[in-house]
Design a protein around this motif. Structure first.
Motif, PDB file in Angstrom:
ATOM      1  N   LEU B  99       0.833  -1.199   0.000  1.00 16.11           N
ATOM      2  CA  LEU B  99       0.000   0.000   0.000  1.00 16.11           C
ATOM      3  C   LEU B  99       0.867   1.248   0.000  1.00 16.11           C
ATOM      4  O   LEU B  99       2.008   1.222   0.441  1.00 16.11           O
ATOM      5  CB  LEU B  99      -0.931   0.034   1.218  1.00 16.11           C
ATOM      6  N   GLN B 100       0.278   2.316  -0.538  1.00 15.83           N
ATOM      7  CA  GLN B 100       0.926   3.623  -0.420  1.00 15.83           C
ATOM      8  C   GLN B 100      -0.015   4.548   0.353  1.00 15.83           C
ATOM      9  O   GLN B 100       0.124   4.713   1.550  1.00 15.83           O
ATOM     10  CB  GLN B 100       1.310   4.159  -1.801  1.00 15.83           C
ATOM     11  N   CYS B 101      -1.043   5.080  -0.311  1.00 11.90           N
ATOM     12  CA  CYS B 101      -1.961   5.946   0.449  1.00 11.90           C
ATOM     13  C   CYS B 101      -2.873   5.121   1.342  1.00 11.90           C
ATOM     14  O   CYS B 101      -3.404   5.613   2.324  1.00 11.90           O
ATOM     15  CB  CYS B 101      -2.792   6.819  -0.492  1.00 11.90           C
ATOM     16  N   GLY B 102      -3.102   3.864   0.974  1.00 17.17           N
ATOM     17  CA  GLY B 102      -3.901   2.975   1.810  1.00 17.17           C
ATOM     18  C   GLY B 102      -5.396   3.019   1.574  1.00 17.17           C
ATOM     19  O   GLY B 102      -6.144   2.294   2.223  1.00 17.17           O
ATOM     20  N   TYR B 103      -5.823   3.860   0.618  1.00 18.86           N
ATOM     21  CA  TYR B 103      -7.274   4.000   0.444  1.00 18.86           C
ATOM     22  C   TYR B 103      -7.931   2.710  -0.037  1.00 18.86           C
ATOM     23  O   TYR B 103      -9.009   2.341   0.415  1.00 18.86           O
ATOM     24  CB  TYR B 103      -7.610   5.152  -0.528  1.00 18.86           C
ATOM     25  N   CYS B 104      -7.258   2.038  -0.949  1.00 21.90           N
ATOM     26  CA  CYS B 104      -7.854   0.827  -1.529  1.00 21.90           C
ATOM     27  C   CYS B 104      -7.677  -0.385  -0.618  1.00 21.90           C
ATOM     28  O   CYS B 104      -8.272  -1.434  -0.855  1.00 21.90           O
ATOM     29  CB  CYS B 104      -7.221   0.510  -2.878  1.00 21.90           C
ATOM     30  N   CYS B 136      -6.451   0.269  -7.597  1.00 19.30           N
ATOM     31  CA  CYS B 136      -5.463   0.995  -6.796  1.00 19.30           C
ATOM     32  C   CYS B 136      -4.837   2.068  -7.666  1.00 19.30           C
ATOM     33  O   CYS B 136      -4.378   1.779  -8.763  1.00 19.30           O
ATOM     34  CB  CYS B 136      -4.390   0.039  -6.294  1.00 19.30           C
ATOM     35  N   ARG B 137      -4.825   3.292  -7.178  1.00 13.87           N
ATOM     36  CA  ARG B 137      -4.250   4.373  -7.965  1.00 13.87           C
ATOM     37  C   ARG B 137      -2.780   4.605  -7.643  1.00 13.87           C
ATOM     38  O   ARG B 137      -2.144   5.447  -8.254  1.00 13.87           O
ATOM     39  CB  ARG B 137      -5.019   5.699  -7.712  1.00 13.87           C
ATOM     40  N   CYS B 138      -2.253   3.912  -6.638  1.00  6.93           N
ATOM     41  CA  CYS B 138      -0.896   4.226  -6.192  1.00  6.93           C
ATOM     42  C   CYS B 138       0.146   3.181  -6.567  1.00  6.93           C
ATOM     43  O   CYS B 138       1.164   3.503  -7.158  1.00  6.93           O
ATOM     44  CB  CYS B 138      -0.857   4.368  -4.672  1.00  6.93           C
ATOM     45  N   THR B 139      -0.091   1.937  -6.203  1.00  7.05           N
ATOM     46  CA  THR B 139       1.016   0.979  -6.127  1.00  7.05           C
ATOM     47  C   THR B 139       1.451   0.396  -7.465  1.00  7.05           C
ATOM     48  O   THR B 139       2.544  -0.140  -7.559  1.00  7.05           O
ATOM     49  CB  THR B 139       0.630  -0.236  -5.264  1.00  7.05           C
TER      50      THR B 139
HETATM   51  S1  FES Z   1      -2.602   2.463  -2.066  1.00  9.34           S
HETATM   52 FE1  FES Z   1      -3.485   4.302  -2.761  1.00  9.34          FE
HETATM   53  S2  FES Z   1      -5.173   3.562  -3.925  1.00  9.34           S
HETATM   54 FE2  FES Z   1      -4.107   1.785  -3.473  1.00  9.34          FE
END
Ligand code: FES
Ligand SMILES: Cc1cc2nc3c(=O)[nH]c(=O)nc-3n(C[C@H](O)[C@H](O)[C@H](O)COP(=O)(O)OP(=O)(O)OC[C@H]3O[C@@H](n4cnc5c(N)ncnc54)[C@H](O)[C@@H]3O)c2cc1C
Ligand code: FES
Lengths: 295, 184
Positions: B99-104, B136-139
């Protein structure tokens, strides 16, 4: 995003659902099955019924069973429950293959076979497979039960032979345990729905095709059989050459002016996809035919 | 407008509440009951951030009415850990930087837990297919796939039980610690 306000009733039996439908026939009423077409439409404001009648919990409408030579699928059986039933893969290989390609895991856990076929979305995966499988839609209403052959069922976009007071109770599929089937789909890159999806069910005897049914989604505003392809297949063998020849006539008999054309794909592109995915579906069918013959 | 009295059993705790017919399960969990671990992203059935288990199956809680869940057992991300002991999937996301932002992440983990229950030894391809409904928009997904593989391995080897007891934990052999605490 909330749906507009509505009244909610939970039906615990088919009779109760039919009574509730009759009682609320003056209002805009929708049956609620898995909710995976209806709720998104209600949340986005495309649909705002006054009354929802939840039929998803009616026990009698759940489950997959075999009755003689017929696979019986309760209308409220979820995609996942159908995929967990070995009988579905054995007796309805093309149908089960299409069900496996609907949406994603979470969608397959909620959406139902009957809800899908009642909704009749032209980009759905099941109409073509139901046509290829020669399914019968069993519906019940105030005048009792009736059976609708699949060839008489799909009328147009979201339009079927169902009457407003009726609900689908089950789908009956003649056993194709001796046949091979497959489904090939070009998913929309954004929604995952079928831009084009082809279901094929082919029976062979000593390498010769004795019968073939091929159904297509995403081509017209309703599921359609590709009869020219079916005719081209029968009497031949399911080899590379005859597959190419059959796929080459995929658009024969399809009125070009009626072909779907939208933001996803022009009619011309759909025609190209139709041929390409017919080929893929038939190739996959041929591959599946080998192990089934060895059973 | 109709209101309905419903009962939801969330992570083993029974809750009685009154909801409007149109209340979505995601909102009942977050706003009425305070299970804010369940995130709401797209609100349109596409991103999977709102995924919870409804009677053991992963579902998008933004696409179910709370009334449809009346009487059901629900498990949210808050129900994964056993006290301070992280669930195998949580440890794996931590170890693999899943995870990065953790939203997903809550939704990713809930879908992964069901995936691993059905297929304890998935290929990377099967993991990607199983998580098709979670965005996921980050990883870039690589580390998420690594995390699910990692969790699969520890669950298979029995090193970490569903509920998060680790191998070097002296209680690991105690059969009473092998359950995630979910009452089903
Ligand atoms: S960790 Fe940011 S949307 Fe998946
Ligand atoms: C993110 C997402 C992706 C999806 N991707 C795909 C896909 O790739 N392929 C695909 O085929 N579908 C896809 N779907 C749609 C999904 O398959 C739906 O579940 C299905 O179209 C409708 O079935 P349901 O049980 O959810 O019905 P509902 O949404 O509950 O109902 C749909 C309609 O059918 C009517 N209805 C329901 N049950 C009955 C009945 N027994 N008798 C008469 N009328 C009834 C309802 O009144 C309503 O008008 C997707 C949905 C989502 C949210
Ligand atoms: S918030 Fe439910 S799927 Fe995105």
């Amino acid at each position: 995003m909330f749906p507009d306000e509505f009244d909610y009733y939970e039906a615990t039996s088919v009779d109760e659902a039919i009574d509730l439908l009759a009682e609320h026939s003056g209002a805009e009423t929708e049956l609620l099955a898995g909710g995976h077409s209806l709720l998104p439409a209600m949340k986005s404001g495309l649909s705002s019924p006054d009354v929802l009648i939840d039929v998803g919990g009616i026990d009698d409408l759940h489950g997959v069973s075999v009755d003689g030579d017929t696979l019986v699928v309760g209308a409220m059986t979820s995609y996942s429950d159908l995929l967990d039933a070995d009988a579905a893969h054995k007796h309805a290989p093309a149908f089960a293959a299409a069900v496996g390609q609907v949406g994603d895991e979470q969608v397959r856990n909620r959406g139902t076979i009957g809800g899908n076929l009642a909704h009749a979305d032209p980009a759905s995966d099941l109409p073509g497979a139901a046509l290829a499988s020669d399914a019968t839609i069993v519906a019940e209403g105030p005048n009792g039960e009736r059976e609708i052959p699949i060839d008489d069922y799909f009328f147009g976009m979201y339009a079927t032979a169902l009457d407003p007071g009726e609900l689908v109770t089950r789908v009956e599929i003649p056993s194709a345990a001796g046949a091979a089937g497959a489904y090939a789909k070009k998913p929309s890159p954004s929604s995952g729905y079928a831009m084009v999806g082809i279901a094929a069910l082919v029976e062979t005897d000593g390498g010769t095709v004795t019968s073939a049914r091929v159904g297509a989604n995403g081509v017209l505003d309703h599921g359609v059989r590709l009869e020219a392809v079916e005719e081209a297949l029968v009497g031949g063998s399911l080899d590379q050459e005859s597959i190419e020849a059959a796929a080459a006539v995929a658009t024969d008999g399809i009125d070009e002016a009626m072909m779907m054309s939208d933001l996803q794909a022009s009619a011309e592109f759909r025609a190209t996809l139709l041929e390409a995915y017919t080929k893929r579906a038939l190739r996959a069918t041929a591959e599946n035919a080998a192990p089934r013959a060895a059973d | 407008m109709t209101e309905h009295d419903i009962t939801l059993t969330v992570n083993g705790t029974e809750h009685d509440l009154t909801v409007e017919a149109r209340t979505l399960l995601a909102h009942a969990l977050r706003d009425e009951l305070g299970y804010t671990g369940t995130n709401i992203g797209c609100e349109s059935s596409l991103c999977g951030a709102c995924t919870v288990h409804l009677d053991g199956e992963a579902v998008k809680s933004c696409t179910a009415l709370a009334v449809q869940a009346d009487g059901a057992e629900i498990r949210t991300v808050e129900g994964l850990a056993d006290g301070d002991e992280l669930h195998a999937i949580q440890r794996a996301f931590q170890e693999e930087h899943g995870l990065q932002c953790g939203y997903c992440t809550p939704g990713m983990m809930m879908t992964s837990v069901e995936l691993l229950k059905e297929n304890p030894n998935p290929t990377r391809e099967e993991i990607r297919e199983g998580l098709e409904g979670n965005l996921c928009r980050c990883t870039g997904y690589q580390n998420i796939v690594n995390a699910v593989e990692n969790a699969a391995e520890s669950l298979r080897s029995g090193a970490v039980a569903d509920g998060g007891t680790v191998a070097d934990d002296p209680t690991a052999d105690d059969p009473t610690t092998t359950d995630g605490g979910e009452s089903k």
